[in-house]
Write a protein that holds these residues in place. Structure first.
Motif, PDB file in Angstrom:
ATOM      1  N   SER A 112      43.199  19.858  10.733  1.00  0.00           N
ATOM      2  CA  SER A 112      42.381  20.717   9.875  1.00  0.00           C
ATOM      3  C   SER A 112      43.033  20.969   8.518  1.00  0.00           C
ATOM      4  O   SER A 112      42.351  21.297   7.554  1.00  0.00           O
ATOM      5  N   MET A 115      43.643  16.642   6.837  1.00  0.00           N
ATOM      6  CA  MET A 115      42.520  15.738   6.619  1.00  0.00           C
ATOM      7  C   MET A 115      41.773  16.030   5.329  1.00  0.00           C
ATOM      8  O   MET A 115      41.236  15.134   4.692  1.00  0.00           O
ATOM      9  N   TYR A 116      41.748  17.314   4.917  1.00  0.00           N
ATOM     10  CA  TYR A 116      40.949  17.635   3.735  1.00  0.00           C
ATOM     11  C   TYR A 116      41.768  17.722   2.447  1.00  0.00           C
ATOM     12  O   TYR A 116      41.220  17.917   1.366  1.00  0.00           O
ATOM     13  N   ALA A 174      40.807  15.771  -0.602  1.00  0.00           N
ATOM     14  CA  ALA A 174      39.526  16.150  -1.204  1.00  0.00           C
ATOM     15  C   ALA A 174      39.612  17.374  -2.109  1.00  0.00           C
ATOM     16  O   ALA A 174      38.617  17.743  -2.730  1.00  0.00           O
ATOM     17  N   SER A 217      33.620  25.316  10.929  1.00  0.00           N
ATOM     18  CA  SER A 217      33.553  23.982  10.324  1.00  0.00           C
ATOM     19  C   SER A 217      32.179  23.719   9.712  1.00  0.00           C
ATOM     20  O   SER A 217      32.072  23.131   8.624  1.00  0.00           O
ATOM     21  N   GLY A 233      41.156  11.201   6.113  1.00  0.00           N
ATOM     22  CA  GLY A 233      40.521  11.961   5.040  1.00  0.00           C
ATOM     23  C   GLY A 233      40.304  11.128   3.797  1.00  0.00           C
ATOM     24  O   GLY A 233      39.234  11.171   3.179  1.00  0.00           O
ATOM     25  N   LEU A 254      37.472   8.668   4.458  1.00  0.00           N
ATOM     26  CA  LEU A 254      36.155   9.312   4.483  1.00  0.00           C
ATOM     27  C   LEU A 254      35.627   9.540   3.073  1.00  0.00           C
ATOM     28  O   LEU A 254      34.418   9.414   2.813  1.00  0.00           O
ATOM     29  N   LEU A 255      36.519   9.837   2.137  1.00  0.00           N
ATOM     30  CA  LEU A 255      36.092  10.095   0.763  1.00  0.00           C
ATOM     31  C   LEU A 255      35.593   8.836   0.058  1.00  0.00           C
ATOM     32  O   LEU A 255      34.985   8.928  -1.011  1.00  0.00           O
ATOM     33  N   TRP A 312      33.480  15.563   0.187  1.00  0.00           N
ATOM     34  CA  TRP A 312      34.401  16.407   0.943  1.00  0.00           C
ATOM     35  C   TRP A 312      33.685  17.143   2.069  1.00  0.00           C
ATOM     36  O   TRP A 312      34.299  17.467   3.087  1.00  0.00           O
ATOM     37  N   VAL A 318      34.061  15.444   5.375  1.00  0.00           N
ATOM     38  CA  VAL A 318      35.305  15.682   6.110  1.00  0.00           C
ATOM     39  C   VAL A 318      35.113  16.830   7.095  1.00  0.00           C
ATOM     40  O   VAL A 318      35.530  16.757   8.266  1.00  0.00           O
TER      41      VAL A 318
END
Length: 405
Positions: free
Chosen positions: A32, A35-36, A39, A96, A161, A164-165, A170, A173
């Motif tokens: 948590s 991963m972000y 972004a 989330s 992360g 994914l971008l 974002w 994510v």
């Protein structure tokens, strides 16, 4: 009639299932957080917010992890592990979803706070459950096995992360984190065992007395501080290495990701080695060895930074310090929880809170020297590693080191 081989296979499947469930719960925090992180710049632009405001989403999450563990640890001692864990997972999923749809930065900060409470439940209850189910060498071995799963989170999370971008925003994510939380919620609902019938009262006065007793337990404090202080050294690496390796030593973002991943592999390998050595060498000796490795890696990092030694030497020093986590964490967790079966949730909470609170205190020290030097990061890493070793030697009561052949 069930054969010995069939019983062994069933036992292995049950242990593998438990490792995956508890490993997934333990990985909540790193996933948590990490991963972000790639972004953050996009989030600031999309929400028309200052960088400092968006960075509060990280501060809110860390604060929620600490507060959530303090509350949910003793609550799980009173109510059992399943119910607080299920409530926490529901909070994680709700938080989330709110993160994914937040229209402005301040609502995102609040949503991260909700999300962090659920992540705290996973971390603190996973550790307490290991204490419920195992003791002695078996407990240390299981904590080492968990490192194989939870140790992958800091390796994979930034990579996932970043990828994914490439094809989503974002918000995507947080959609992935929602799916991860929902999957764990379903798995826990159907497969998580209620391991212990021993319960402690959840009254505030009793909880505070339990925390006070744990804090005054010299041995527990020694192991908890050793764990928390070395984790602070790791925090200094996480918060400062991208600036030091890219800004000072010129690594590209891709090369830095490789270095970050290799160091994460070091944690996994050290955890595997620890699991193999437990039973042959006493946990205290393994813990002492891990702390010495951390000190050697931290001091070597500082020396290479001060002398502007070649990058290869710095990378080796960082690898040694980060890898020491794989030796220290399983043994401090096992030794600290060993004498606290009835209050395993509260003891697990204090272990986790010390890690994040002391780690958060280390983060600002990394940037004291400005962007053109790696010395503050290296000095912080070396200093906290030395303090971790001192806490172990001064506070944790000596025990006979046993080596079996």
């Amino acid at each position: 009639m069930t054969t010995t081989a069939e019983r062994t296979a069933t036992s292995r499947r049950a242990q593998l299932k438990l490792v995956l469930i508890l490993g997934g719960l333990s990985a909540f925090g790193p996933l948590s957080i990490d991963m972000y992180l790639p972004a953050l710049p996009r989030m600031a632009a999309d929400l028309h917010a200052a960088d400092t405001t968006v960075q509060l989403t990280l501060s809110a999450f860390i604060a929620g992890l600490a507060l959530g563990q303090l509350v949910l640890g003793p609550l799980s001692d009173a109510l059992g592990r399943r119910r607080p864990l299920l409530v926490g997972l529901v909070l994680y999923v709700v938080g989330s979803v709110l993160c994914a749809v937040s229209p402005d930065a301040w609502l995102l900060v609040a949503a991260r706070g909700v999300q962090s409470l659920g992540a705290a439940a996973g971390i603190v209850i996973a550790r307490a459950t290991v204490r419920d189910l195992f003791s002695g060498t078996a407990m240390t071995k299981f904590f080492s096995t968990l490192m194989l799963v939870s140790g992958l989170a800091p390796i994979l999370a930034p990579l996932i992360g970043g990828q994914l971008l490439n094809w989503t925003s974002w918000r995507g994510v947080f959609v992935v984190l929602t799916a991860f939380g929902a999957l764990l919620l379903a798995v826990v609902a159907f497969f998580f065992p209620e391991p212990s019938s021993n319960r402690s009262p959840a009254r505030l006065g009793q909880v505070m007395r339990t925390y006070g007793r744990l804090a005054l337990d010299r041995t527990f404090a020694g192991y908890a501080l050793a764990s928390g202080l070395l984790f602070a050294s790791m925090f200094a690496y996480i918060s400062g290495s991208s600036f030091a390796l890219q800004g000072v030593y010129g690594l590209s973002p891709q090369a830095y990701s490789v270095v970050f991943g290799v160091n994460g592999v070091g944690i996994v390998l050290a955890g595997r080695l620890n699991g193999w050595l437990v039973g042959r060498i006493h946990e205290r000796a393994l813990l002492f060895s891990g702390l010495l490795l951390g000190v050697f890696g931290g001091v070597s990092t500082l020396v290479t930074a001060l002398t502007r030694a070649p990058l290869a030497l710095l990378l080796v020093a960082l690898f040694l310090l980060v890898s020491s986590i794989g030796l220290v964490m399983p043994n401090t967790s096992s030794l600290a929880l060993a004498s606290h079966a009835r209050s395993a949730g509260a003891a697990s909470a204090l272990l986790g809170v010390l890690q994040f609170v002391v780690g958060a205190a280390a983060t600002p020290l990394v940037g004291l020297g400005g962007p053109g030097t790696a010395v503050p990061m290296a000095a912080t890493m070396a200093g906290f590693a030395l303090l971790a070793l001192a806490a172990f030697l001064v506070l944790a009561r000596p025990a006979q080191v046993v080596v079996s052949v």
